[in-house]
Design a protein around this motif. Structure first.
Motif, mmCIF file in Angstrom:
data_model
loop_
_atom_site.group_PDB
_atom_site.id
_atom_site.type_symbol
_atom_site.label_atom_id
_atom_site.label_comp_id
_atom_site.label_asym_id
_atom_site.label_seq_id
_atom_site.Cartn_x
_atom_site.Cartn_y
_atom_site.Cartn_z
ATOM 1 N N UNK A 47 0.337 32.824 8.691
ATOM 2 C CA UNK A 47 0.334 32.554 10.133
ATOM 3 C C UNK A 47 1.203 31.337 10.441
ATOM 4 N N UNK A 48 1.092 30.315 9.623
ATOM 5 C CA UNK A 48 1.900 29.114 9.827
ATOM 6 C C UNK A 48 3.388 29.402 9.682
ATOM 7 N N UNK A 49 3.734 30.325 8.805
ATOM 8 C CA UNK A 49 5.144 30.696 8.640
ATOM 9 C C UNK A 49 5.708 31.240 9.946
ATOM 10 N N UNK A 50 4.982 32.148 10.560
ATOM 11 C CA UNK A 50 5.446 32.760 11.808
ATOM 12 C C UNK A 50 5.506 31.719 12.928
ATOM 13 N N UNK A 51 4.509 30.846 12.978
ATOM 14 C CA UNK A 51 4.507 29.792 14.001
ATOM 15 C C UNK A 51 5.689 28.854 13.812
ATOM 16 N N UNK A 52 5.986 28.510 12.561
ATOM 17 C CA UNK A 52 7.107 27.614 12.286
ATOM 18 C C UNK A 52 8.422 28.255 12.726
ATOM 19 N N UNK A 53 8.591 29.525 12.419
ATOM 20 C CA UNK A 53 9.853 30.206 12.721
ATOM 21 C C UNK A 53 10.075 30.387 14.217
ATOM 22 N N UNK A 54 9.034 30.276 14.986
ATOM 23 C CA UNK A 54 9.190 30.336 16.437
ATOM 24 C C UNK A 54 9.874 29.098 16.992
ATOM 25 N N UNK A 55 9.851 28.000 16.210
ATOM 26 C CA UNK A 55 10.483 26.766 16.670
ATOM 27 C C UNK A 55 11.777 26.461 15.920
ATOM 28 N N UNK A 56 11.826 26.803 14.638
ATOM 29 C CA UNK A 56 13.032 26.590 13.846
ATOM 30 C C UNK A 56 13.137 27.708 12.807
ATOM 31 N N UNK A 57 14.266 28.397 12.817
ATOM 32 C CA UNK A 57 14.412 29.578 11.965
ATOM 33 C C UNK A 57 15.145 29.221 10.674
ATOM 34 N N UNK A 58 14.510 29.412 9.524
ATOM 35 C CA UNK A 58 15.173 29.147 8.240
ATOM 36 C C UNK A 58 16.043 30.327 7.835
ATOM 37 N N UNK A 59 16.859 30.125 6.819
ATOM 38 C CA UNK A 59 17.619 31.237 6.248
ATOM 39 C C UNK A 59 16.823 31.924 5.151
ATOM 40 N N UNK A 60 16.049 31.116 4.424
ATOM 41 C CA UNK A 60 15.266 31.617 3.302
ATOM 42 C C UNK A 60 13.825 31.137 3.434
ATOM 43 N N UNK A 61 12.878 32.036 3.199
ATOM 44 C CA UNK A 61 11.479 31.653 3.068
ATOM 45 C C UNK A 61 11.047 31.951 1.638
ATOM 46 N N UNK A 89 10.049 40.301 13.168
ATOM 47 C CA UNK A 89 10.312 39.343 14.237
ATOM 48 C C UNK A 89 11.638 38.608 14.052
ATOM 49 N N UNK A 90 11.996 38.341 12.808
ATOM 50 C CA UNK A 90 13.217 37.587 12.504
ATOM 51 C C UNK A 90 13.988 38.311 11.395
ATOM 52 N N UNK A 91 14.662 39.398 11.730
ATOM 53 C CA UNK A 91 15.309 40.230 10.696
ATOM 54 C C UNK A 91 16.391 39.523 9.891
ATOM 55 N N UNK A 92 16.936 38.432 10.404
ATOM 56 C CA UNK A 92 17.981 37.722 9.669
ATOM 57 C C UNK A 92 17.420 36.766 8.610
ATOM 58 N N UNK A 93 16.129 36.502 8.676
ATOM 59 C CA UNK A 93 15.506 35.617 7.693
ATOM 60 C C UNK A 93 15.245 36.398 6.407
ATOM 61 N N UNK A 94 15.651 35.845 5.287
ATOM 62 C CA UNK A 94 15.447 36.514 4.007
ATOM 63 C C UNK A 94 14.259 35.898 3.286
ATOM 64 N N UNK A 95 13.482 36.745 2.648
ATOM 65 C CA UNK A 95 12.266 36.312 1.969
ATOM 66 C C UNK A 95 12.405 36.490 0.464
ATOM 67 N N UNK A 96 12.078 35.435 -0.259
ATOM 68 C CA UNK A 96 11.969 35.513 -1.714
ATOM 69 C C UNK A 96 10.506 35.264 -2.066
ATOM 70 N N UNK A 97 9.914 36.218 -2.743
ATOM 71 C CA UNK A 97 8.523 36.079 -3.153
ATOM 72 C C UNK A 97 8.440 35.202 -4.404
ATOM 73 N N UNK A 98 7.534 34.232 -4.377
ATOM 74 C CA UNK A 98 7.218 33.425 -5.556
ATOM 75 C C UNK A 98 5.788 33.762 -5.957
#
Length: 242
Positions: free
Chosen positions: A46-60, A81-90
């Motif tokens: 939830x915090x990830x989505x809230x953060x991206x509403x204010x500042x969009x990263x390139x990588x999560x 919601x943010x198709x340009x954001x790329x996700x790397x699972x850790x």
């Protein structure tokens, strides 16, 4: 393939993990690189989505096991919601089922937390450049799973909506977004089964040189660098589903 961004530009990274010490250690490592910048930390999806509403990263960098909303669900919503954001699972999990699930939800990479810092940094750069990156330990299990799959014998003769193979639950979807010819799809299927160019040629009754040409065409059309990435990309694009 590692590709650094243009001089002076930093890759914006968001770390999502519910362990503060892990986040802090990772942040220190990444911020030591002149082309990486950690712009935030989150403890759940939830915090990830809230953060991206204010500042969009390139990588999560996204942990799977987080409270409130886990990394799998967060990845799916984030990509919507943010198709340009790329996700790397850790993750600490090297089970191939986790890899399939996160790739289906839109992740571009899957890494184990015990990997070397240099490998993680290279993975971030690679994913930003448009490539998929899977931890080598996980790739081996992923390929073994793909080898056990039985795809359709006639890949080109399916409808727009796809068709179900003889193995229940496995589908190969050949829709408008699939750029491969029927022969290339056959070659890709055999690549996923782990066959060499020579064995593919023998199976399809074509020369090894012709197989090499098909493989090159597949990699070019799918915009990937190697056979493993081609198989992984076919899953991500929805051509192969479980």
């Amino acid at each position: 393939m590692e590709t650094r961004p243009a001089a002076g530009r930093k890759i914006k990274v968001l770390i999502a993990d519910d362990h503060q010490l892990f986040r802090e250690g990772l942040k220190r490592i990444l911020n030591m690189e002149d082309d990486l910048e950690v712009i935030g930390e989150c403890g759940n999806g939830i915090q990830v989505l809230e953060f991206c509403n204010s500042e969009v990263p390139e990588i999560v960098l996204m942990d799977i096991n987080m409270p409130v909303e886990n990394g799998v669900a967060a990845t799916e919503r984030l990509r919507d919601m943010f198709p340009d954001v790329k996700v790397i699972i850790l993750s600490i999990h090297d089970d191939e089922s986790y890899v399939f699930e996160t790739l289906r939800k839109g992740a571009s990479g899957y890494l184990l937390k015990d990997m070397e810092a240099e490998a993680l940094i290279n993975a971030i750069r690679s994913v930003v450049s448009g490539h998929a990156y899977i931890h080598p330990k996980v790739t081996g299990k992923l390929i073994n799973q793909l080898r056990r799959m039985t795809y359709l014998d006639e890949i080109g003769a399916v409808s727009q909506g796809g068709a179900v193979s003889k193995d229940a639950g496995v589908k190969f979807v050949a829709g408008e977004n699939n750029p491969l010819t029927r022969r290339e799809a056959e070659v890709l299927r055999l690549m996923a089964e782990g066959k060499s160019n020579k064995l593919i040629g023998e199976f399809l009754y074509i020369s090894e040189k012709t197989v090499k040409n098909h493989v090159s065409s597949i990699l070019q059309k799918m915009e990937v660098d190697d056979r493993t990435q081609a198989v992984i990309s076919s899953i991500k694009n929805g051509w192969v589903t479980l």
